[in-house]
Write a protein that holds these residues in place. Structure first.
Motif: not given
Length: 75
Positions: A24-52
């Motif tokens: 659940l946390v991974g999916l939420v981070l993935l959605i935020i990383g792909l839709t809301v976040a911008d730049g390096v923060a988005a990539w970090i969130e996507v990588v963390v989401a995939i790891l989770l």
């Protein structure tokens, strides 16, 4: 069975609960990383989401493996 040892069913339920929370946390981070976040923060969130999500899959697989492959006398 000693009082400090958890039953296999309780251990399996606890692992499945953690797998669900991680997913659940991974999916939420993935959605935020792909839709809301911008730049390096988005990539970090996507990588963390995939790891989770991968960690969640591994934990769930371990919980299922203990159930499926246990000896017949323990079922």
């Amino acid at each position: 069975m000693a009082a400090n040892q958890a039953s296999p069913a309780a251990t399996r339920r606890r692992r499945q609960l953690w797998a669900g929370v991680l997913a659940l946390v991974g999916l939420v981070l993935l959605i935020i990383g792909l839709t809301v976040a911008d730049g390096v923060a988005a990539w970090i969130e996507v990588v963390v989401a995939i790891l989770l999500l991968v960690t969640s899959y591994i934990v769930q697989h371990l919980a299922r493996r203990e159930t499926v492959y246990q000896p017949d006398e323990r079922r």
